[in-house]
Design a protein around this motif. Structure first.
Motif, mmCIF file in Angstrom:
data_model
loop_
_atom_site.group_PDB
_atom_site.id
_atom_site.type_symbol
_atom_site.label_atom_id
_atom_site.label_comp_id
_atom_site.label_asym_id
_atom_site.label_seq_id
_atom_site.Cartn_x
_atom_site.Cartn_y
_atom_site.Cartn_z
ATOM 1 N N ILE A 117 -80.358 8.079 -44.857
ATOM 2 C CA ILE A 117 -80.430 7.853 -43.499
ATOM 3 C C ILE A 117 -82.007 7.747 -43.401
ATOM 4 O O ILE A 117 -82.685 8.861 -43.300
ATOM 5 N N PRO A 118 -82.588 6.451 -43.022
ATOM 6 C CA PRO A 118 -84.180 6.590 -42.754
ATOM 7 C C PRO A 118 -84.530 7.494 -41.878
ATOM 8 O O PRO A 118 -84.075 7.496 -40.622
ATOM 9 N N GLY A 119 -85.439 8.552 -42.017
ATOM 10 C CA GLY A 119 -86.091 9.300 -41.350
ATOM 11 C C GLY A 119 -85.431 10.625 -41.040
ATOM 12 O O GLY A 119 -85.804 11.524 -40.449
ATOM 13 N N LYS A 120 -84.077 10.729 -41.721
ATOM 14 C CA LYS A 120 -83.513 12.085 -41.789
ATOM 15 C C LYS A 120 -83.819 12.790 -43.056
ATOM 16 O O LYS A 120 -82.915 12.267 -44.055
ATOM 17 N N GLU A 121 -84.210 13.876 -43.254
ATOM 18 C CA GLU A 121 -84.774 14.393 -44.251
ATOM 19 C C GLU A 121 -83.867 15.691 -44.588
ATOM 20 O O GLU A 121 -83.956 16.388 -45.889
ATOM 21 N N ASP A 122 -83.052 16.002 -43.759
ATOM 22 C CA ASP A 122 -82.042 17.137 -43.971
ATOM 23 C C ASP A 122 -80.668 16.737 -44.124
ATOM 24 O O ASP A 122 -79.481 17.439 -43.899
ATOM 25 N N GLY A 123 -80.459 15.327 -44.597
ATOM 26 C CA GLY A 123 -79.115 15.071 -45.092
ATOM 27 C C GLY A 123 -78.526 15.458 -46.217
ATOM 28 O O GLY A 123 -78.723 16.590 -46.702
ATOM 29 N N CYS A 124 -77.874 14.500 -47.031
ATOM 30 C CA CYS A 124 -77.358 14.630 -48.393
ATOM 31 C C CYS A 124 -78.552 14.830 -49.549
ATOM 32 O O CYS A 124 -79.596 14.120 -49.464
ATOM 33 N N ARG A 125 -78.277 15.394 -50.485
ATOM 34 C CA ARG A 125 -79.095 15.802 -51.504
ATOM 35 C C ARG A 125 -78.462 14.672 -52.447
ATOM 36 O O ARG A 125 -77.156 14.699 -52.951
ATOM 37 N N TRP A 126 -79.424 13.962 -53.197
ATOM 38 C CA TRP A 126 -78.909 12.933 -53.928
ATOM 39 C C TRP A 126 -80.133 12.656 -55.049
ATOM 40 O O TRP A 126 -81.381 12.822 -54.621
ATOM 41 N N ILE A 127 -79.830 12.158 -56.153
ATOM 42 C CA ILE A 127 -80.705 11.798 -57.158
ATOM 43 C C ILE A 127 -80.303 10.494 -57.815
ATOM 44 O O ILE A 127 -78.994 10.214 -58.049
#
Length: 281
Positions: A117-127
């Motif tokens: 989600i743009p602007g949300k840095e504490d969401g899901c970890r993904w690579i």
């Protein structure tokens, strides 16, 4: 570009091994050419003087951390498998994409899947992993850092397919379908070659075919044995890896044979005779 969503798992080890096309290793470092994109909050977990190249085992542990910290987190329907794995595959005749192009596609697909989600840095970890030709894998943990469960949109596959079409257009890739849609026609009874081609296609099916199931079990056993200490385990894992590769080659041979049967059947069918109107004398 065809998106596919895999069955969710408890840990990211098997999805990451599948994305790499080989077992995980505590020694092999994955550079930015392999992990082409990741969740924006990762920058807060790496200091300037810290090792920037992680091994595949370290990447798996990083993705697994939220599950270990919040082992009782569950989805609204009580599903405790937090690892989401999806992949997209290019047309076999597509050109090779550059690293920035793979990264752009990864972020766009992550947003379409709802895991970024743009602007949300504490969401899901993904690579996003680009280790096999023409294939991109996204692996995410649906547990947020605060223990909240992230539920992907219900229409996730449609959203991925729509975004894949836009990426194809923007990057000038070969679309999934080309040419006009054929008109409905009455299908003739299948011939023996057509039936055989159908059987071979089912055997070679990468998602639900029996050989794919066997290969998956062999790859899983390879991953488990490779983690055992000692040279014997390493040798056995290598032998199983070769078995998995041979199974994959058999799948490809069966698929090619099925395609050859279909093409041969189409070429053997004479063109329909044209009906001409005759005037009565």
């Amino acid at each position: 570009m065809i998106p596919r969503i895999h069955e969710r798992t408890h840990t990211p080890h098997d999805p990451l091994a599948e994305a790499l096309g080989r077992p995980l290793s505590p020694n092999e470092g994955l550079t930015e050419y392999t992990v082409v994109a990741h969740w924006p909050g990762l920058d807060y977990f790496t200091l300037d003087d810290e090792q920037r190249i992680w091994t595949s085992v370290q990447w798996a542990e990083h993705l697994e951390d939220p599950y270990l910290e919040h082992p009782f987190a569950a989805s609204p329907d009580a599903d405790r498998r937090p690892i989401l794995h999806l992949d997209v595959r290019l047309h076999p005749d597509d050109r090779e994409l550059t690293g920035p192009e793979w990264a752009e596609a990864a972020h766009r697909l992550a947003r379409a899947a709802g895991i970024e989600i743009p602007g949300k840095e504490d969401g899901c970890r993904w690579i996003a992993v680009q280790a096999q030709r023409g294939r991109l894998d996204l692996i995410a943990n649906l547990i947020h850092l605060d223990g909240a469960w992230h539920a992907p949109p219900a229409e996730i596959l449609r959203r991925l397919a729509d975004e894949a079409r836009r990426i194809e257009q923007d990057l000038h890739l070969i679309p999934v379908r080309t040419g006009p849609t054929p008109r409905p026609a009455i299908r003739p009874a299948p011939t023996a070659s057509a039936q055989l081609a159908s059987v071979l296609t089912q055997l070679a099916d990468e998602q639900a075919g029996p050989l794919a199931t066997v290969r998956g079990l062999v790859e899983h056993a390879t991953h488990r044995i490779a983690r055992q200490p000692g040279a014997a385990g390493t040798d056995t894992a290598h032998r199983l890896e070769l078995v998995a590769r041979r199974l994959h080659a058999i799948q490809q041979d069966l698929d090619s044979t099925a395609a050859h049967l279909v093409q041969h059947r189409v070429a053997a069918v004479p063109p329909a005779a044209r009906h001409t109107a005759h005037r009565s004398p």
